[in-house]
Each structure stands twice: as C-alpha cells, then as structure tokens.
Design an enzyme around this catalytic site. Structure first.
Site, PDB file in Angstrom:
ATOM      1  N   HIS A 134      14.224  47.928-131.534  1.00  0.00           N
ATOM      2  CA  HIS A 134      13.465  49.278-131.374  1.00  0.00           C
ATOM      3  C   HIS A 134      13.963  50.396-131.545  1.00  0.00           C
ATOM      4  O   HIS A 134      13.622  51.481-131.345  1.00  0.00           O
ATOM      5  CB  HIS A 134      13.042  49.236-129.919  1.00  0.00           C
ATOM      6  CG  HIS A 134      11.826  48.456-129.750  1.00  0.00           C
ATOM      7  ND1 HIS A 134      11.813  46.775-129.553  1.00  0.00           N
ATOM      8  CD2 HIS A 134      10.549  48.630-129.613  1.00  0.00           C
ATOM      9  CE1 HIS A 134      10.747  46.359-129.019  1.00  0.00           C
ATOM     10  NE2 HIS A 134       9.736  47.292-129.172  1.00  0.00           N
ATOM     11  N   GLU A 156      -0.247  45.428-137.763  1.00  0.00           N
ATOM     12  CA  GLU A 156       0.244  46.480-138.805  1.00  0.00           C
ATOM     13  C   GLU A 156      -0.074  46.479-140.098  1.00  0.00           C
ATOM     14  O   GLU A 156      -0.575  47.517-140.946  1.00  0.00           O
ATOM     15  CB  GLU A 156       1.813  46.461-138.126  1.00  0.00           C
ATOM     16  CG  GLU A 156       2.374  47.491-137.355  1.00  0.00           C
ATOM     17  CD  GLU A 156       2.030  46.752-136.083  1.00  0.00           C
ATOM     18  OE1 GLU A 156       1.872  45.617-136.049  1.00  0.00           O
ATOM     19  OE2 GLU A 156       2.157  47.505-134.952  1.00  0.00           O
TER      20      GLU A 156
END
Lengths: 320, 432
Positions: free
Chosen positions: A112, A43
């Site tokens: 999440h 990322e």
C-alpha cells in the site's frame, strides 16, 4: 462538478461512505447517485468504463482508493486512455482524470506504499500531476478536469490532513494552475532542491535548517511530473550550480534520475558538484515504524545531501 | 412483441439431455452436427459430458426453445426472414468482408502490409448479422480482428486499406494500424490489441447513454453499444467485471462472443472450465443466448431482439455466436494445431454459401444479381488498393502530432514558453 454536468466521480466508497479518505464528502448529497457513483471492487472494469465514457465526451474523475490499486487498471490508463488520441490520429480524445492517494502513508505495509510518479511519468500521452499544498490541489485538479487529455493526479494521504494558507485568489471558482509549470516555493542561491508532493514540506523544513547554517537553498515544487518543467529546474541550477533531487519513490528509474539527466544534458557546464539524489530505500516498504522511517527520506537526509552538494560537512562559520 | 423479462432468465440449470424438438419452418440448413471436439484436446471434463448426450446435446437447441427468441420466430406471419433488399444488403456486406480479408492476405504476402494482421474469414455472419441492424450513432467496440467490423459499420474500404498500408489517408492516418481502427464519424471505438480491453470501454460507452438520459436530460439518447470479443476473452477478469456492472446498472449494451473455438492455438475446451459461455449471462442477471454464428439470418434474429432490448432500456444481453475462422489466428500463424477435419466441417458451413442457398431457394435473388454484387465488390477493392498504393506516407511532422489533444502537454521549452508554440515543433525538427 457544478460548472459542467458532464463531470462525474466514480470509485470505491466515494458516495455513501463519503470517500475512503473523506475527500468526496457531501458530494453524493449535492449531486446525487448518478454523478457520484459507488462502484464494485473492479478497478480494471471501472477504469475502462471511465475511458469509454470519456471517448464519448463525458468527463469522468476516476478515483483509486490508493494508486497501488491502479495496477489492476494500468492497462486502461495507458493502453486505452493515454494512447488513444495518438492511435486514432486525434479523432478520439480522452478527457479523464485518474486520482487518488499515492506513496507511503503510515504503517500500511509494502503493498500500500508505492509511489507511482515515475512509472506514469514515463508514458507519452499522459499528464501526471503531484500537488503539495491546498492551492496546488485546487488549481491543478481544476486544470486536470478541464484538460482534454488523460491526467494522473497523484495525491498523498498524509497531506490530506495538513492545512495550508490560501490566498483569496485561490478560493475563486475559476482558479486554475497551468499544467507543466513548477513553482519555486522558496528562493535561494546556494543549492537547488527539487521535490514533489509530501517531500516539498520536508524540503522546506530542510531549507530552514540549512539557512541557519548559512546555506541558502532554493526549493522547487515540481507540481507536474509529466510534462516536467525542465526549464525552471535548469534555470535554477544555472543560478545555484548545485542540485539535490528528493522523492519518496524507489530510486532506480525514478523522477530524480530523469531530472539529473535533464540537468546534465542542458546545464552540465554549470554544475559545481555531482547531483545528489535522495529517494526512498530500494526495498519494499517495511511495516515496523522504525524501519519505515529509515525507508523514506527524512529532513535530515535532505540536509545532509545538500551539505554534501555544497562540500560542507561543517557549518561555514567553523571553516577556517 | 415479446419482451424479455428478468423472470424468464432466472438462473435455472438447463437440462443437457432434453429432447425438446425445434419447431422451425425455415429451409435454413440447421446443422445439428455434433460439436466435433479437437482430437488432440486433452481436456476431458466437459468434452465427455457433451459427447455423452450425442447429437441432441447441441446446447443452443434448448436455449432457443426456452428463450423468447424462438417464440418470436414462431409468431411470424411470413415464412421469410428477410426481404430481397435486406438479403442482398447482407450478401454484399459479407462478400465485402470476405473479399477484403482475402485481399489483405494477398497484400501481406506481397509485402504491402506488415506487422500483425488478423483476418476474419468465416465469421462474417456475426459482423453482418449484428452491425447491419445498427444506426450510425450506435457504437461498436472490437478487438484486433476488426477490419470487417469497421467495414460493416460503414468505414470506407479505401480508408481501411490505407490504414493497413500505413498511409496518411487511412482512417487513423496510419497511426493505428490493423489492430487499432478508430472512427469517430462511424462510432467505431477501436480496435484493441489486449483481449478484454474493449469490454470495459464498450460498457463505458453504454454508460454514457444512460448518463445522457438521466443527468443531461437528453430524452432521445438511445444509442446501443456492441462489444465483440472471442472465446478466450471470456475467461478474463474484465469480462466478468463488466457483465456485473452492465447488469447492475442496466446498460444498453450487447456482449457478442465470437466463439470460434480457438484462442491462437489454445482450444476453448482446454482453457475453460465450462465451455458454454452463454450460461455466464444468467449468473450475472442478464439473458444468455447461444446462436449458430455461421448463419447470418439466425444471428440477425437474435441480434434484433438483443439490440431492441437494450434500446428499450431493459439492460444487457450476452450472445454467444458459435463460429469459426477459416484462416489462422493471424497471417503469421502456421495454424498447425487445428484438425483438418474440423476445418473442413466448418468450411461446409460457410455463411456466404448458406445465405446464397437461402436466397436461391426462396427466389429472392438469382445468379446474375449475386455475380453482379461480387463484381462490384471486386472493383471497389481494386480501387481501394490503388488508392492506398498511391497515397502518401505520413509526413515526418506527424510523429509528434496527436499525442495530446492539448499539445501544451509537451511542456515548457528551454526558453520558457510552451514547446508546442515553437514553429519548428510541428515540422518535426524541434528537439523534444
């Protein structure tokens, strides 16, 4: 992507897998691997690569599989994207879009499920958008890609599966929505309910329930967290005199807190009741289904809050 | 012309105790001086290994003889590495860098410069050696120690000095400061305070070149990107992520490590499991080269090959330059942890003195010419300081400018129209 060859998509599984949530289905076939890039799990690396490419005038769309993973790249979103136009005094603008699902899904656990609207909404130099319906998604994403500044585009995994009616105008290829303008999804006169993303759907359902009990709720779909459309919100509150803010994220320093302050600063005299703030529970998201339901606002919570704001806990007809 | 092929850099361990002699005919002072580790460094693992093999344990000896770079040097017809013009250009650039940084220190202590200022004294060979080989379209991405990179890339000293003073005539109109030098005209992409932050950005700039060739069909797009960063950064995750992606996609980038052995007060040996940074290149499928960063001519030779490799489309290179900073990490750093003997050792390897010696010994320049250059630079800097002093501070209205390229990003005002359309907004008196 078809209009401008400088637009390209980059992220994990966006190519051959057709998108982790199938959002980029068919794009690899249509535009080829040079424009739809499958990245390794890096990322920070690929967000930074996107920023570097944007410095040079390309228009990257960087996908995070969920915005939770953007925390690994947040340095690039804020320090090298959001702040660069300012630090370079306008020499280097960063026309990049960071997009992906945000907020809670179903049973995915604490790491999440976080909503990032308030964190990114706090940063100058960023524009933060939260679409609700298909029309929002289309219009705002086009506007975001065409925008010369970094945009954080917060989608929602559960909304991916929902269908919405679209007008012919929305299907036109040049359809764009303005950034910074909220939409009044439903007009009303008794209480203003502000919401964004999935919560707009809940707010609309709550408004249906409230209507049966004689309370006419005005539902505002914020669409844009930064810049926040304070003007629409305040005008609505001046009309209804009561406000309920709804969001899925954590309550402290959330979007609702900002809206509440904005209304107090600009429309204090118009408020007939304290502002009601509905947010996710102040806990990391639990896994068990029943606990998860308790940790995220539900339609009943919004209805209850609206009634509190109207000082009515029983239907109007029953009040003697 | 030797070309780097992948097979030459198949990752095979380099023997530490090899005795391959360096054949070189150059009068450069090649210090084989052993790597003197800091006595107080308690990281014994790799230190012991390096010490055990004594003077010939200089890692670059074996790397260079096994890399095509030294083969290139052996094939040269002339003895000299530079012409007179090139030599003087290099000297002038290094003197500009050195004198500029000294001037910064002077101005800081006089209160004209403030905040974080990180000086580059001692490392000039790396900046000059690499950047002077670039074209204007090539880009440079740096860290907070970026003044000299900016100067080498061509940003006028007036603009850099004004930026440091925080004046409106600076290269970023005073909005960036010492650590954030940006110049679109000279393709200097910053200036980043977070270490490791510039590496992915540089990789993205290199990616743009590939994209322009392949998707936008600009066949003449051949710009190269240089990413400068330090030894501390080589332990950061973003560095490895980018080595991987740059090699995977064969991007035209050179990763230049300015290994000055210290990350503020953390010795490289204490922080790194394997201190030989160049070895990390082959692990990702790119060549890793070690070079003496105190010698501008050696740096230049390695740089030439690495940059040409990138321009030919053969992919990235990792170049580790062993260098040293004569001053502390920043002007606020008392610099107490470094051994004075180590500092003295490297002061004896001053890159400017080394180049001067080379120019004299090869009759490329004489004392007057070099003195003339120094005088010229003195005047340039006096002018830069005066210009910066006399420049105005940024006006109040500049505070809100350039937050967005599209100022509608400030949203809609209470009257329903965009805030940026209110004339008072740009005068800095509107309420935000």
């Amino acid at each position: 992507m078809s209009a401008d060859p400088k637009v390209f998509l980059m992220g994990e599984e966006v190519g051959e897998y057709q998108g982790a949530y199938k959002i980029s289905k068919g794009l690899l076939e249509k535009y080829g691997p040079e424009r739809v890039l499958d990245t390794p799990i890096t990322e920070a690396g690929f967000a930074g690569i996107g920023v570097g490419a944007a410095y040079y005038g390309l228009r990257p769309v960087v996908e995070f599989m969920t915005f939770n993973f953007s925390m690994q790249a947040i340095d690039h979103i804020i320090n090298s994207a959001a702040k660069s136009n300012y630090m370079s005094a306008g020499q280097i603008s960063v026309p990049i879009v960071f997009r992906g699902p945000n907020g809670a899904a179903a049973g995915v656990g604490a790491q999440h499920s976080q909503c990032y609207a308030s964190w990114y909404g706090a940063c100058p130099g960023l524009k933060v958008l939260t679409p609700y319906s298909s029309e929002d998604a289309r219009g705002l994403l086009k506007a975001a890609i065409r925008d010369p500044d970094p945009v954080v585009f917060l989608e929602n995994e559960l909304l991916y599966g929902e269908s919405f009616p679209v007008t012919a105008e929305a299907l036109d290829s040049s359809f764009c929505l303005p950034i910074g303008k909220a939409k009044i999804e439903r007009e009303g006169k008794d209480v203003t309910i502000t919401a964004y993303s999935k919560m707009v759907g809940y707010a609309l359902k709550a408004a249906e329930t409230l209507a049966k009990e004689g309370i006419s709720a005005e539902v505002i779909n914020l669409r844009s967290i930064r810049p926040l459309d304070r003007s629409t919100i305040n005008n609505s509150v001046r009309k209804t005199n009561r406000l309920v803010t709804v969001e899925e994220g954590f309550p402290q320093h959330g979007v609702g807190a900002e809206i509440c302050t904005s209304v107090i600063e600009e429309s204090f005299g118009y408020l007939d009741a304290p502002v009601e703030r509905i947010a996710g529970a102040d806990v990391p998201m639990p896994y068990a289904a029943n606990l998860e339901r308790m940790a995220v606002p539900q339609v009943e919570d919004i209805v209850r809050a609206a009634k509190r704001a109207c000082y009515r806990s029983v239907p109007l007809a029953a009040a003697a | 012309m030797m070309s780097f092929t992948a097979t030459k850099f198949a990752p095979s361990p380099l023997p530490l105790n090899s005795t391959i002699p360096r054949s070189n005919d150059k009068p450069l002072s090649f210090s084989f001086d052993h790597f003197k580790p800091h006595p107080s460094s308690s990281f014994l693992g790799s230190t012991r290994t390096l010490l055990r093999f004594g003077a010939l344990a200089r890692p670059h000896a074996r790397t260079r003889s096994s890399s095509p770079v030294s083969a290139v040097l052996l094939q040269q017809t002339s003895n000299l590495l530079v012409t007179k013009e090139e030599g003087l250009e290099l000297y002038e650039d290094m003197i500009l860098g050195r004198f500029f940084e000294d001037k910064c220190a002077e101005m800081y202590y006089r209160g004209k410069m403030f905040g974080f200022v990180h000086l580059y004294n001692g490392q000039e060979a790396v900046s000059t050696g690499f950047i002077k080989l670039l074209k204007k379209e090539d880009s440079v991405v740096s860290t907070y120690r970026d003044h000299v990179h900016a100067l080498s890339k061509g940003v006028p000293s007036r603009q850099v000095m004004s930026e440091l003073f925080g004046k409106a005539t600076g290269c970023c109109r005073g909005q960036g400061g010492s650590m954030h030098m940006f110049s679109k005209e000279h393709n200097l992409l910053g200036g980043f305070a977070f270490i490791g932050e510039g590496i992915p950005v540089a990789t993205g700039a290199a990616f743009t070149n590939k994209y322009k060739r392949e998707v936008l069909n600009q066949a003449d797009a051949d710009h190269v990107t240089l990413a400068f960063f330090g030894d501390g950064t080589c332990n950061n995750g973003q560095f490895f992520e980018c080595l991987n992606m740059a090699a995977l996609w064969k991007l035209p980038i050179v990763f230049v490590v300015e290994n000055n052995l210290w990350a503020i007060g953390m010795s490289h040996l204490r922080a790194t499991s394997d201190p030989q940074i160049y070895k990390k290149g082959p692990a990702f499928g790119m060549p890793g080269v070690h070079v003496d960063g105190m010698d501008v001519l050696k740096v230049r030779e390695v740089a030439k090959e690495a940059i040409q490799r990138a321009r030919r489309g053969e992919g990235p290179t990792l170049v580790e330059c062993e260098t040293y900073r004569f001053r502390g990490h920043s002007l606020a750093d008392p610099d107490e942890l470094r051994d004075p003997a180590e500092k003295e050792h490297y002061a004896g390897r001053d890159p400017i003195a080394a180049l001067k010696k080379y120019l004299f010994e090869n009759n490329l320049a004489n004392e007057q010419e070099l003195k003339a250059i120094e005088k010229k630079i003195d005047e340039v800097l006096e002018d830069a300081v005066e210009f910066a002093d006399n420049s105005p501070l940024p006006p109040r209205s500049q505070l809100l400018e350039n937050v967005f390229a599209d100022p509608k990003g400030f949203g809609i005002g209470p009257d329903g129209s965009y805030r940026c359309e209110d004339p008072k907004f740009t005068q800095g008196t509107a309420h935000v």
